[in-house]
Scaffold this active site. Structure first.
Site, short mmCIF file in Angstrom:
data_model
loop_
_atom_site.label_atom_id
_atom_site.label_comp_id
_atom_site.label_asym_id
_atom_site.label_seq_id
_atom_site.Cartn_x
_atom_site.Cartn_y
_atom_site.Cartn_z
N GLN A 1 -23.28 -5.97 23.40
CA GLN A 1 -24.65 -5.83 23.57
C GLN A 1 -24.90 -6.55 24.76
O GLN A 1 -25.82 -6.27 25.82
CB GLN A 1 -25.51 -5.83 22.45
CG GLN A 1 -26.89 -5.53 22.48
CD GLN A 1 -27.11 -3.88 22.72
OE1 GLN A 1 -26.08 -3.22 22.16
NE2 GLN A 1 -28.15 -3.55 23.08
N THR B 1 -10.54 -4.65 1.43
CA THR B 1 -11.62 -4.06 1.98
C THR B 1 -12.83 -5.31 1.43
O THR B 1 -12.82 -6.05 0.62
CB THR B 1 -12.21 -2.83 1.48
OG1 THR B 1 -12.08 -2.69 0.04
CG2 THR B 1 -11.03 -1.87 1.78
N THR C 1 2.20 -2.98 8.50
CA THR C 1 1.97 -3.93 9.83
C THR C 1 3.28 -4.32 10.26
O THR C 1 3.94 -4.80 9.35
CB THR C 1 1.07 -4.92 9.45
OG1 THR C 1 -0.34 -4.50 9.21
CG2 THR C 1 0.61 -5.70 11.10
N SER D 1 0.92 -1.19 -0.23
CA SER D 1 0.05 0.08 -0.10
C SER D 1 0.74 1.22 -0.08
O SER D 1 2.03 1.15 0.55
CB SER D 1 -0.99 -0.04 1.35
OG SER D 1 -1.80 -0.89 1.14
N GLN E 1 -34.55 -15.38 25.68
CA GLN E 1 -34.58 -15.82 24.65
C GLN E 1 -33.68 -14.78 23.46
O GLN E 1 -33.00 -14.97 22.75
CB GLN E 1 -35.88 -15.94 23.88
CG GLN E 1 -36.09 -16.93 22.63
CD GLN E 1 -37.44 -17.42 22.15
OE1 GLN E 1 -38.03 -16.40 21.94
NE2 GLN E 1 -37.28 -18.70 22.13
N GLU F 1 -6.07 -6.23 4.04
CA GLU F 1 -5.72 -7.11 3.26
C GLU F 1 -7.08 -7.53 2.24
O GLU F 1 -7.48 -8.50 1.93
CB GLU F 1 -5.42 -8.59 3.98
CG GLU F 1 -4.03 -8.26 4.61
CD GLU F 1 -3.30 -9.61 4.79
OE1 GLU F 1 -3.41 -10.70 4.00
OE2 GLU F 1 -2.58 -9.70 5.91
N GLY G 1 -23.91 -5.20 27.73
CA GLY G 1 -24.31 -4.01 28.30
C GLY G 1 -23.50 -2.83 28.63
O GLY G 1 -22.25 -3.09 27.99
N GLY G 2 -23.71 -2.02 29.70
CA GLY G 2 -22.52 -1.06 30.08
C GLY G 2 -21.20 -1.43 30.49
O GLY G 2 -20.49 -1.16 30.03
#
Lengths: 265, 400
Positions: free
Chosen positions: B356, B385, B178, B146, B299, B383, B359-360
């Site tokens: 998720q 997109t 890298t 790159s 669930q 490597e 949570g917090g």
């Protein structure tokens, strides 16, 4: 020096053990097997002795069991063992520690081993008898639960530091001997990639009933002095109660609960 | 439906039992996986959070990985490697990435992007010079394609190599490299013929201490913070002509062949991070209580976990198949692109769901899922997109 290492293929400690419906055995479906943790110390110690002596010392890994146990021999070879022996015959099935030790004794007798190392116990059935019974069958010295080995100058004898209740016992042992290994003896190495690739090419020697020269009545379940009549799981832990509130109240409630509910006071 | 499609399906059916050869692990493959798993759990995982927080390159871990043979997995035995192959590499990479994606990408780049093109295209002298040291981890490898204005459009790269006697003189700047801050040996794609596009590019092995070659400052990144990303600057840097990989004009082809392998590695990284997300989610679902019961009894949480597990399984099998094809030297450009694309997108969903579920708590630096969420984002970008991979895949379907 010729060193033999007893290794066992046991369920991984993270595996959840379930009993079969008839409670006569353990459900093997979906169980992941690994080398017995204590046997890793035995393999490592054997390799360390070989590396220290640099005199053509050989390390032979030995196991008894069905086809799946070969993987544990491969692990031993990948860690660096020179040879491996797989002792297997349908007649060996269901044997107890004593019977199995007799079979292994027949396998190792002609090899002229100076030292046999093994784990202090299998983490599956926890009998902790094989090393002891093997030494008896061979008529050699034994030192169990070793946490340190100190060799004499001529490498013909050693001092073994044994972990016992509340402390250590140091015993002087002459070769040939059987020594069982405890955590703390060493830091087992990982099987390296070159080791694994080399292990793939090493041949695993098979020994069956004819090879050990015993009668089928002397081995397996029929040759055993003990018989497992059943298994029972530990009873579930009762639910935990957490007392809340002011300390004075909690203590009052605790004393009441211990007296009236648990009836331990 | 045409008859060719029918016959194709029938062949696949007949081959059914052989298909398992893509997915079943041999005894030594299981051992390699086990060693990598044990090493990841006891050596890599405990350092991951700290290395991430300090932006500390895991030098010690790389040395240990090399000692176990994990830095020479694609290097033949005669050059000191273990020649374990791409499939074994994938097994090991998943475990290392599950513990630490920064360590994982370092290992992936070194094996797939740096050692592999040298094995494939360097002359005998160059192989003997570099490969044994790469296998031992004494030379850490990096890959430089790159540039600031040549990302997805890699063939437009501008950095030059001009022949001068037995040497090439290098000028220009490479970006997004890298491991660049620590690497000792770089596989660099440079323009040798400005009148051509892709066919005007050649590949070179360039040593770090080459005069006129310097490494720029480290980029400050969202994730993979324990892995460096830098610019490489060439100012009249002279490289021996024998350090060219393949011949003049073959550089772009070599770069693309190399990336096919690298993409399998990055897809594997995504699978590893997603597995870490799943493991964390399962354990949290079994301990966190709300409304008087474990959240795993709801669930809403069960479905997230089931979807994560299903997608990881699918991605893993795609990766396995692409790696097996590469080991068999069969065409795999499309399969590698599909595997990398699917794995990276599913892993990003998995990381989002893991946060998720937490949570917090999942938004805090104290939680492992916060790191997974940041680390996983790059798998959809580097490597190739996601967009580039869709182009690669559709080309196979629509050409002719």
């Amino acid at each position: 020096m010729k060193i033999g290492v007893l290794v066992k293929n046991v369920p991984d400690t993270e595996t959840k053990i379930r009993l079969t419906a008839d409670k006569q055995g353990i459900e093997t479906q979906g169980v992941k097997y690994v080398m017995n943790t204590y046997d890793e110390f035995a393999v490592e110690e054997a390799l360390k002795i070989r590396e220290r002596l640099q005199d053509g010392t050989t390390v032979t890994a030995i196991t008894l069991g069905p086809e799946r146990v070969v993987e544990t021999l491969r692990t031993a070879l990948a860690m660096g063992a020179d040879e491996a022996i797989h002792v297997d015959d349908p007649a060996f099935e269901g044997g107890d520690s004593l019977t199995n030790a007799r079979i292994i004794a027949r396998v190792v007798e002609p090899m002229g081993l100076d030292l046999i190392l093994g784990g202090k116990q299998g983490i599956d059935y926890d009998a902790a008898q094989t090393c002891s019974a093997l030494a008896e069958a061979l008529g050699t010295a034994q030192a169990l639960i070793a946490v340190e080995l100190k060799w004499s100058e001529d490498n013909q004898s050693l001092e073994v530091r044994r972990r016992i209740e509340g402390g250590d016992e140091i015993v002087h042992v002459k070769l040939p001997a059987v020594i069982s290994c405890e955590k703390g003896l060493n830091e087992p190495r990982y099987a390296s990639l070159p080791g694994i690739m080399k292990a793939k090419k090493k041949e695993i020697k098979k020994v069956d009933l004819t090879g050990v020269g015993l009668d089928s009545a002397e081995v397996g379940a029929s040759g055993s002095a003990t018989r497992v009549v059943g298994y029972s799981p530990l009873s579930e832990r009762p639910e935990c109660r957490i007392l809340e509130g002011e300390p004075v109240e909690i203590v009052k409630e605790l004393v009441r609960a211990l007296r009236e509910d648990a009836k331990v006071l | 439906m045409n008859k060719f499609a029918m016959s194709g399906r029938r062949i696949a059916h007949i081959r059914g039992e052989k298909m398992s050869a893509y997915f079943d692990l041999s005894e030594e493959e299981r051992l390699i996986q086990q060693t990598a798993r044990d090493f990841a759990d006891s050596e890599v995982a405990p350092m991951a959070a700290e290395n991430d927080a300090n932006g500390q390159f895991p030098r010690g871990l790389v040395e240990k990985l090399a000692k176990l043979g994990f830095m020479g997995m694609l290097i033949p035995e005669q050059y000191g490697g273990s020649n374990a192959g791409n499939f074994a590499l994938v097994l090991a990479l998943e475990e290392i990435n599950r513990a630490c994606a920064s360590t994982g990408v370092t290992m992936s780049v070194h094996n797939s992007l740096a050692s592999s093109p040298i094995v494939g295209f360097a002359n005998e002298e160059t192989k003997k010079k570099y490969l044994p040291k790469m296998a031992k981890g004494e030379l850490l490898g990096a890959y430089a394609l790159s540039e600031a204005s040549a990302g997805s459009d890699a063939a437009s790269l501008q950095a030059r190599a001009v022949k001068d006697g037995n040497e090439y003189v290098l000028n220009g700047t490479k970006s997004w490299i890298t491991s660049g801050a620590e690497a000792d040996l770089f596989v660099v794609m440079l323009r040798t013929d400005p009148s051509e596009r892709a066919k005007g590019i050649s590949a070179f092995a360039v040593e770090r201490d080459t005069n006129g070659f310097s490494v720029g400052k480290k980029e400050n990144k969202l994730g993979l913070r324990a892995s460096s990303t830098v610019q490489l600057i060439f100012e009249d840097a002279r490289v021996p002509a024998e350090n060219m990989l393949g011949s003049e004009g073959e550089g772009f082809k070599i770069a693309m062949w190399t990336l096919d392998g690298g993409r399998i590695g990055i897809g594997t990284q995504a699978v590893g991070i997603a597995q870490a997300c799943l493991d964390a989610s399962v354990s949290y679902a079994k301990e966190r209580e709300q409304f008087g019961k474990l959240i795993g009894e709801f669930q809403a949480i069960q479905w997230k976990i089931a979807d994560m597990a299903m997608n990881i399984e699918a991605a893993r099998l795609m990766i396995y198949r692409a790696a097996r094809l590469r080991d068999r030297k069969e065409p795999h450009t499309k399969e590698a692109a599909m595997a990398k694309l699917f794995a990276s997108e599913m892993a990003n969903r998995a990381a989002r769901e893991a946060v998720q579920i937490y949570g917090g708590a999942g938004y805090l630096k104290d939680s492992s899922v916060e790191r997974y969420f940041r680390d996983v984002r790059i798998t959809e970008i580097y490597e190739g997109t996601s967009e580039i991979h869709r182009i690669v895949i559709s080309r196979f379907l629509l050409k002719n």
